[in-house]
Design a protein around this motif. Structure first.
Motif, PDB file in Angstrom:
ATOM      1  N   SER A  67       0.869  -1.172   0.000  1.00  0.00           N
ATOM      2  CA  SER A  67       0.000   0.000   0.000  1.00  0.00           C
ATOM      3  C   SER A  67       0.907   1.223   0.000  1.00  0.00           C
ATOM      4  O   SER A  67       2.117   1.117   0.259  1.00  0.00           O
ATOM      5  N   SER A  68       0.355   2.377  -0.266  1.00  0.00           N
ATOM      6  CA  SER A  68       1.180   3.586  -0.253  1.00  0.00           C
ATOM      7  C   SER A  68       1.729   3.855   1.143  1.00  0.00           C
ATOM      8  O   SER A  68       2.848   4.338   1.298  1.00  0.00           O
ATOM      9  N   HIS A  69       0.977   3.499   2.168  1.00  0.00           N
ATOM     10  CA  HIS A  69       1.434   3.664   3.558  1.00  0.00           C
ATOM     11  C   HIS A  69       2.667   2.787   3.819  1.00  0.00           C
ATOM     12  O   HIS A  69       3.655   3.242   4.398  1.00  0.00           O
ATOM     13  N   GLU A  70       2.618   1.538   3.372  1.00  0.00           N
ATOM     14  CA  GLU A  70       3.762   0.633   3.542  1.00  0.00           C
ATOM     15  C   GLU A  70       4.980   1.131   2.764  1.00  0.00           C
ATOM     16  O   GLU A  70       6.112   1.030   3.238  1.00  0.00           O
ATOM     17  N   ALA A  71       4.740   1.663   1.563  1.00  0.00           N
ATOM     18  CA  ALA A  71       5.839   2.171   0.746  1.00  0.00           C
ATOM     19  C   ALA A  71       6.547   3.334   1.437  1.00  0.00           C
ATOM     20  O   ALA A  71       7.774   3.427   1.424  1.00  0.00           O
ATOM     21  N   LYS A  72       5.767   4.227   2.053  1.00  0.00           N
ATOM     22  CA  LYS A  72       6.356   5.367   2.780  1.00  0.00           C
ATOM     23  C   LYS A  72       7.172   4.892   3.987  1.00  0.00           C
ATOM     24  O   LYS A  72       8.176   5.496   4.324  1.00  0.00           O
ATOM     25  N   LYS A  73       6.731   3.820   4.640  1.00  0.00           N
ATOM     26  CA  LYS A  73       7.487   3.273   5.760  1.00  0.00           C
ATOM     27  C   LYS A  73       8.800   2.657   5.277  1.00  0.00           C
ATOM     28  O   LYS A  73       9.841   2.819   5.903  1.00  0.00           O
ATOM     29  N   GLN A  74       8.753   1.969   4.149  1.00  0.00           N
ATOM     30  CA  GLN A  74       9.931   1.319   3.585  1.00  0.00           C
ATOM     31  C   GLN A  74      10.921   2.334   3.020  1.00  0.00           C
ATOM     32  O   GLN A  74      12.125   2.190   3.155  1.00  0.00           O
ATOM     33  N   CYS A  75      10.397   3.367   2.373  1.00  0.00           N
ATOM     34  CA  CYS A  75      11.228   4.356   1.678  1.00  0.00           C
ATOM     35  C   CYS A  75      10.600   5.736   1.893  1.00  0.00           C
ATOM     36  O   CYS A  75       9.789   6.187   1.081  1.00  0.00           O
ATOM     37  N   PRO A  76      10.950   6.408   2.998  1.00  0.00           N
ATOM     38  CA  PRO A  76      10.313   7.685   3.331  1.00  0.00           C
ATOM     39  C   PRO A  76      10.426   8.758   2.243  1.00  0.00           C
ATOM     40  O   PRO A  76       9.585   9.646   2.156  1.00  0.00           O
ATOM     41  N   GLU A  77      11.449   8.677   1.404  1.00  0.00           N
ATOM     42  CA  GLU A  77      11.645   9.705   0.374  1.00  0.00           C
ATOM     43  C   GLU A  77      10.880   9.419  -0.921  1.00  0.00           C
ATOM     44  O   GLU A  77      10.946  10.209  -1.871  1.00  0.00           O
ATOM     45  N   VAL A  78      10.135   8.314  -0.986  1.00  0.00           N
ATOM     46  CA  VAL A  78       9.397   7.996  -2.207  1.00  0.00           C
ATOM     47  C   VAL A  78       8.338   9.066  -2.482  1.00  0.00           C
ATOM     48  O   VAL A  78       7.682   9.556  -1.571  1.00  0.00           O
ATOM     49  N   VAL A  79       8.227   9.447  -3.747  1.00  0.00           N
ATOM     50  CA  VAL A  79       7.200  10.405  -4.179  1.00  0.00           C
ATOM     51  C   VAL A  79       6.049   9.590  -4.740  1.00  0.00           C
ATOM     52  O   VAL A  79       6.229   8.775  -5.650  1.00  0.00           O
ATOM     53  N   LEU A  80       4.856   9.787  -4.186  1.00  0.00           N
ATOM     54  CA  LEU A  80       3.665   9.061  -4.624  1.00  0.00           C
ATOM     55  C   LEU A  80       2.824   9.964  -5.510  1.00  0.00           C
ATOM     56  O   LEU A  80       2.554  11.115  -5.172  1.00  0.00           O
ATOM     57  N   VAL A  81       2.419   9.426  -6.654  1.00  0.00           N
ATOM     58  CA  VAL A  81       1.625  10.179  -7.616  1.00  0.00           C
ATOM     59  C   VAL A  81       0.351   9.393  -7.891  1.00  0.00           C
ATOM     60  O   VAL A  81       0.391   8.204  -8.207  1.00  0.00           O
ATOM     61  N   GLN A  82      -0.785  10.059  -7.769  1.00  0.00           N
ATOM     62  CA  GLN A  82      -2.081   9.424  -8.003  1.00  0.00           C
ATOM     63  C   GLN A  82      -2.400   9.449  -9.489  1.00  0.00           C
ATOM     64  O   GLN A  82      -2.194  10.466 -10.157  1.00  0.00           O
ATOM     65  N   VAL A  83      -2.946   8.349  -9.992  1.00  0.00           N
ATOM     66  CA  VAL A  83      -3.400   8.340 -11.386  1.00  0.00           C
ATOM     67  C   VAL A  83      -4.626   9.223 -11.510  1.00  0.00           C
ATOM     68  O   VAL A  83      -5.402   9.360 -10.567  1.00  0.00           O
ATOM     69  N   PRO A  84      -4.835   9.858 -12.672  1.00  0.00           N
ATOM     70  CA  PRO A  84      -6.034  10.681 -12.834  1.00  0.00           C
ATOM     71  C   PRO A  84      -7.266   9.797 -12.803  1.00  0.00           C
ATOM     72  O   PRO A  84      -7.257   8.690 -13.342  1.00  0.00           O
ATOM     73  N   THR A  85      -8.317  10.267 -12.147  1.00  0.00           N
ATOM     74  CA  THR A  85      -9.521   9.450 -12.018  1.00  0.00           C
ATOM     75  C   THR A  85     -10.750  10.096 -12.605  1.00  0.00           C
ATOM     76  O   THR A  85     -11.746   9.427 -12.777  1.00  0.00           O
ATOM     77  N   ALA A  86     -10.721  11.380 -12.886  1.00  0.00           N
ATOM     78  CA  ALA A  86     -11.886  12.069 -13.461  1.00  0.00           C
ATOM     79  C   ALA A  86     -11.587  12.382 -14.915  1.00  0.00           C
ATOM     80  O   ALA A  86     -10.666  13.110 -15.224  1.00  0.00           O
ATOM     81  N   PHE A  87     -12.383  11.816 -15.802  1.00  0.00           N
ATOM     82  CA  PHE A  87     -12.131  12.041 -17.231  1.00  0.00           C
ATOM     83  C   PHE A  87     -13.246  12.777 -17.883  1.00  0.00           C
ATOM     84  O   PHE A  87     -14.337  12.594 -17.848  1.00  0.00           O
TER      85      PHE A  87
END
Length: 87
Positions: A67-87
């Protein structure tokens, strides 16, 4: 890595840094709001599922199964980008 490449083309500041693309369900608790394609889609964490991981983030232990939460714990410097959802 396809989605990461797309986001890096949109935002060159992501080049060379660990990043991951996440997908949120806005209808679930903790979900991110629906965003159009032209919006700034960087997110801080939460419950979103990772759908793509850069090589730099993989080297730091981030995987698509996290999950994005787990990724931040593993690698605090990771940049998370959300895919566009409204088209």
């Amino acid at each position: 890595c396809f989605y990461v490449a797309v986001e890096r083309r949109r935002d060159p500041s992501l080049n060379g840094v660990p990043c991951a693309v996440v997908q949120y369900n806005s209808r679930q608790a903790g979900g991110a709001p629906e965003l159009p394609a032209e919006a700034c889609r960087r997110v801080q964490g939460g419950s979103g599922g990772i759908i793509a991981v850069s090589y730099e983030a993989r080297q730091r232990g981030v995987t698509r199964q996290m999950s994005s939460h787990e990724a931040k714990k593993q690698c605090p410097e990771v940049v998370l980008v959300q895919v566009p959802t409204a088209f």
